[in-house]
Design a protein around this motif. Structure first.
Motif, PDB file in Angstrom:
ATOM      1  N   THR A 170     -10.579  -2.631   5.278  1.00 29.76           N
ATOM      2  CA  THR A 170     -10.240  -1.385   4.600  1.00 29.76           C
ATOM      3  C   THR A 170      -9.051  -0.775   5.336  1.00 29.76           C
ATOM      4  OG1 THR A 170     -12.500  -1.013   3.857  1.00 29.76           O
ATOM      5  CG2 THR A 170     -11.042   0.901   3.940  1.00 29.76           C
ATOM      6  N   TYR A 171      -8.031  -0.426   4.591  1.00 30.77           N
ATOM      7  CA  TYR A 171      -6.805   0.111   5.172  1.00 30.77           C
ATOM      8  C   TYR A 171      -6.733   1.619   4.952  1.00 30.77           C
ATOM      9  CZ  TYR A 171      -5.050  -4.542   6.101  1.00 30.77           C
ATOM     10  OH  TYR A 171      -4.881  -5.819   6.614  1.00 30.77           O
ATOM     11  N   TYR A 172      -6.372   2.329   6.005  1.00 35.31           N
ATOM     12  CA  TYR A 172      -6.292   3.785   5.980  1.00 35.31           C
ATOM     13  C   TYR A 172      -4.885   4.241   6.331  1.00 35.31           C
ATOM     14  CZ  TYR A 172     -11.386   3.449   6.451  1.00 35.31           C
ATOM     15  OH  TYR A 172     -12.715   3.146   6.273  1.00 35.31           O
ATOM     16  N   CYS A 173      -4.383   5.194   5.563  1.00 33.14           N
ATOM     17  CA  CYS A 173      -3.157   5.835   5.988  1.00 33.14           C
ATOM     18  C   CYS A 173      -3.516   7.054   6.829  1.00 33.14           C
ATOM     19  CB  CYS A 173      -2.277   6.200   4.803  1.00 33.14           C
ATOM     20  SG  CYS A 173      -2.940   7.403   3.635  1.00 33.14           S
ATOM     21  N   ALA A 174      -2.590   7.435   7.698  1.00 31.58           N
ATOM     22  CA  ALA A 174      -2.858   8.521   8.632  1.00 31.58           C
ATOM     23  C   ALA A 174      -1.579   9.280   8.938  1.00 31.58           C
ATOM     24  CB  ALA A 174      -3.462   7.963   9.920  1.00 31.58           C
ATOM     25  N   ALA A 175      -1.756  10.539   9.321  1.00 36.41           N
ATOM     26  CA  ALA A 175      -0.622  11.384   9.694  1.00 36.41           C
ATOM     27  C   ALA A 175      -1.006  12.280  10.850  1.00 36.41           C
ATOM     28  CB  ALA A 175      -0.156  12.220   8.495  1.00 36.41           C
ATOM     29  N   ASP A 176      -0.019  12.623  11.653  1.00 40.67           N
ATOM     30  CA  ASP A 176      -0.273  13.482  12.820  1.00 40.67           C
ATOM     31  C   ASP A 176       0.965  14.341  13.057  1.00 40.67           C
ATOM     32  OD1 ASP A 176      -2.355  13.239  15.449  1.00 40.67           O
ATOM     33  OD2 ASP A 176      -0.408  14.188  15.806  1.00 40.67           O
ATOM     34  N   LEU A 212       0.842  -1.184   0.000  1.00 42.43           N
ATOM     35  CA  LEU A 212       0.000   0.000   0.000  1.00 42.43           C
ATOM     36  C   LEU A 212       0.884   1.242   0.000  1.00 42.43           C
ATOM     37  CD1 LEU A 212      -2.652  -1.005   2.678  1.00 42.43           C
ATOM     38  CD2 LEU A 212      -2.620  -1.513   0.237  1.00 42.43           C
ATOM     39  N   SER A 213       0.435   2.250  -0.726  1.00 38.71           N
ATOM     40  CA  SER A 213       1.149   3.519  -0.780  1.00 38.71           C
ATOM     41  C   SER A 213       0.226   4.635  -0.330  1.00 38.71           C
ATOM     42  CB  SER A 213       1.629   3.805  -2.204  1.00 38.71           C
ATOM     43  OG  SER A 213       2.494   2.796  -2.666  1.00 38.71           O
ATOM     44  N   CYS A 214       0.819   5.679   0.208  1.00 44.17           N
ATOM     45  CA  CYS A 214       0.047   6.843   0.642  1.00 44.17           C
ATOM     46  C   CYS A 214       0.833   8.103   0.320  1.00 44.17           C
ATOM     47  CB  CYS A 214      -0.235   6.772   2.134  1.00 44.17           C
ATOM     48  SG  CYS A 214      -1.250   8.134   2.772  1.00 44.17           S
ATOM     49  N   VAL A 215       0.207   9.018  -0.372  1.00 39.61           N
ATOM     50  CA  VAL A 215       0.849  10.291  -0.660  1.00 39.61           C
ATOM     51  C   VAL A 215       0.242  11.369   0.226  1.00 39.61           C
ATOM     52  CG1 VAL A 215      -0.711  10.764  -2.603  1.00 39.61           C
ATOM     53  CG2 VAL A 215       1.491  11.948  -2.453  1.00 39.61           C
ATOM     54  N   LEU A 216       1.113  12.165   0.823  1.00 40.94           N
ATOM     55  CA  LEU A 216       0.685  13.284   1.667  1.00 40.94           C
ATOM     56  C   LEU A 216       0.853  14.570   0.882  1.00 40.94           C
ATOM     57  CD1 LEU A 216       1.497  13.808   5.413  1.00 40.94           C
ATOM     58  CD2 LEU A 216       1.827  15.686   3.795  1.00 40.94           C
ATOM     59  N   SER A 217      -0.173  15.374   0.806  1.00 39.82           N
ATOM     60  CA  SER A 217      -0.095  16.668   0.136  1.00 39.82           C
ATOM     61  C   SER A 217      -0.493  17.770   1.102  1.00 39.82           C
ATOM     62  CB  SER A 217      -0.999  16.693  -1.104  1.00 39.82           C
ATOM     63  OG  SER A 217      -2.338  16.440  -0.740  1.00 39.82           O
ATOM     64  N   GLY A 218      -0.004  18.966   0.826  1.00 36.25           N
ATOM     65  CA  GLY A 218      -0.335  20.112   1.653  1.00 36.25           C
ATOM     66  C   GLY A 218       0.685  20.424   2.718  1.00 36.25           C
ATOM     67  N   ASP A 219       1.676  19.596   2.886  1.00 36.89           N
ATOM     68  CA  ASP A 219       2.733  19.855   3.863  1.00 36.89           C
ATOM     69  C   ASP A 219       3.868  18.876   3.586  1.00 36.89           C
ATOM     70  OD1 ASP A 219       2.296  21.045   7.247  1.00 36.89           O
ATOM     71  OD2 ASP A 219       4.177  20.704   6.164  1.00 36.89           O
ATOM     72  N   THR A 220       4.909  18.948   4.400  1.00 42.53           N
ATOM     73  CA  THR A 220       6.083  18.102   4.221  1.00 42.53           C
ATOM     74  C   THR A 220       5.997  16.915   5.163  1.00 42.53           C
ATOM     75  OG1 THR A 220       7.360  20.078   3.705  1.00 42.53           O
ATOM     76  CG2 THR A 220       8.600  18.081   4.207  1.00 42.53           C
ATOM     77  N   ILE A 221       6.177  15.720   4.621  1.00 44.86           N
ATOM     78  CA  ILE A 221       5.927  14.516   5.403  1.00 44.86           C
ATOM     79  C   ILE A 221       6.858  14.393   6.603  1.00 44.86           C
ATOM     80  CG2 ILE A 221       7.460  12.997   4.090  1.00 44.86           C
ATOM     81  CD1 ILE A 221       5.197  10.874   4.270  1.00 44.86           C
ATOM     82  N   ASN A 222       8.056  14.981   6.534  1.00 41.71           N
ATOM     83  CA  ASN A 222       8.969  14.811   7.660  1.00 41.71           C
ATOM     84  C   ASN A 222       8.536  15.602   8.891  1.00 41.71           C
ATOM     85  OD1 ASN A 222       9.731  17.413   7.030  1.00 41.71           O
ATOM     86  ND2 ASN A 222      11.728  16.856   6.216  1.00 41.71           N
ATOM     87  N   GLN A 223       7.460  16.351   8.786  1.00 45.47           N
ATOM     88  CA  GLN A 223       6.891  17.051   9.934  1.00 45.47           C
ATOM     89  C   GLN A 223       5.877  16.205  10.691  1.00 45.47           C
ATOM     90  OE1 GLN A 223       8.026  20.200  10.701  1.00 45.47           O
ATOM     91  NE2 GLN A 223       9.432  19.787   9.003  1.00 45.47           N
ATOM     92  N   PHE A 224       5.639  14.981  10.203  1.00 47.88           N
ATOM     93  CA  PHE A 224       4.548  14.179  10.721  1.00 47.88           C
ATOM     94  C   PHE A 224       4.997  12.799  11.197  1.00 47.88           C
ATOM     95  CE2 PHE A 224       0.949  16.759   9.453  1.00 47.88           C
ATOM     96  CZ  PHE A 224       1.522  17.581   8.497  1.00 47.88           C
ATOM     97  N   SER A 225       4.290  12.298  12.196  1.00 49.99           N
ATOM     98  CA  SER A 225       4.266  10.865  12.440  1.00 49.99           C
ATOM     99  C   SER A 225       3.272  10.281  11.432  1.00 49.99           C
ATOM    100  CB  SER A 225       3.787  10.561  13.862  1.00 49.99           C
ATOM    101  OG  SER A 225       4.676  11.085  14.812  1.00 49.99           O
ATOM    102  N   VAL A 226       3.568   9.084  10.926  1.00 50.51           N
ATOM    103  CA  VAL A 226       2.676   8.469   9.944  1.00 50.51           C
ATOM    104  C   VAL A 226       2.315   7.060  10.405  1.00 50.51           C
ATOM    105  CG1 VAL A 226       3.506   9.846   8.018  1.00 50.51           C
ATOM    106  CG2 VAL A 226       4.605   7.640   8.502  1.00 50.51           C
ATOM    107  N   ALA A 227       1.180   6.578   9.949  1.00 50.50           N
ATOM    108  CA  ALA A 227       0.696   5.286  10.429  1.00 50.50           C
ATOM    109  C   ALA A 227      -0.282   4.684   9.443  1.00 50.50           C
ATOM    110  CB  ALA A 227       0.009   5.454  11.789  1.00 50.50           C
ATOM    111  N   TRP A 228      -0.549   3.408   9.653  1.00 49.12           N
ATOM    112  CA  TRP A 228      -1.593   2.694   8.937  1.00 49.12           C
ATOM    113  C   TRP A 228      -2.577   2.121   9.953  1.00 49.12           C
ATOM    114  CZ3 TRP A 228      -2.143   2.707   3.733  1.00 49.12           C
ATOM    115  CH2 TRP A 228      -1.053   3.151   2.987  1.00 49.12           C
ATOM    116  N   TYR A 229      -3.854   2.265   9.621  1.00 49.68           N
ATOM    117  CA  TYR A 229      -4.933   1.682  10.395  1.00 49.68           C
ATOM    118  C   TYR A 229      -5.701   0.737   9.478  1.00 49.68           C
ATOM    119  CZ  TYR A 229      -4.436   5.496  13.849  1.00 49.68           C
ATOM    120  OH  TYR A 229      -3.971   6.366  14.798  1.00 49.68           O
ATOM    121  N   ARG A 230      -6.528  -0.089  10.053  1.00 50.55           N
ATOM    122  CA  ARG A 230      -7.442  -0.896   9.256  1.00 50.55           C
ATOM    123  C   ARG A 230      -8.750  -1.086  10.012  1.00 50.55           C
ATOM    124  NH1 ARG A 230      -4.417  -6.830   9.391  1.00 50.55           N
ATOM    125  NH2 ARG A 230      -4.880  -7.333  11.582  1.00 50.55           N
TER     126      ARG A 230
END
Length: 123
Positions: free
Chosen positions: A93-99, A20-38
């Motif tokens: 269903t798998y969800y990508c997430a960022a915080d 699975l791939s997830c693209v983050l838009s609107g900011d820079t990914i290195n500012q976030f913790s990232v995760a996968w949920y299902r």
């Protein structure tokens, strides 16, 4: 505004693999913790993998340890979930997430979620 979009779901036989791939838009990914949920049918959404602490620390729920791997590519603003040795119970269903919080495990609810991509594991 941060937006996330997953790709890569589909149907696979038991024992197979998906990424699975997830693209983050609107900011820079290195500012976030990232995760996968299902979320399986009739069940609550659960966090299964996280990458936090500036990308130095990973966390996995017990049911996917040794089979799933979370990773990210800062240059592409993307992160991934490599899923191997898939089982029927991984169907969800798998969800990508960022915080934006630096140290936040996906046992807690992240701030931003994608729309979800279905994964079906069956023979």
């Amino acid at each position: 505004q941060v937006q996330l979009m997953e790709t890569g779901g589909g149907s696979v036989q038991p024992g197979g693999s998906l990424r699975l791939s997830c693209v983050l838009s609107g900011d820079t990914i290195n500012q976030f913790s990232v995760a996968w949920y299902r979320q399986a049918l009739g069940a609550q959404r659960e966090g299964i993998a996280g990458l936090y602490g500036g990308g130095e620390t990973t966390w996995y729920t017990d049911s996917v340890k040794g089979r799933f791997t979370i990773s990210k590519d800062d240059a592409k603003n993307m992160f991934y979930l490599q899923m191997n040795s898939l089982k029927p119970e991984d169907t969800a269903t798998y969800y990508c997430a960022a915080d934006p919080r630096r140290y936040i495990l996906p046992v807690y609810t992240y701030k931003y979620f994608g729309q979800g991509t279905p994964v079906n594991v069956s023979s």
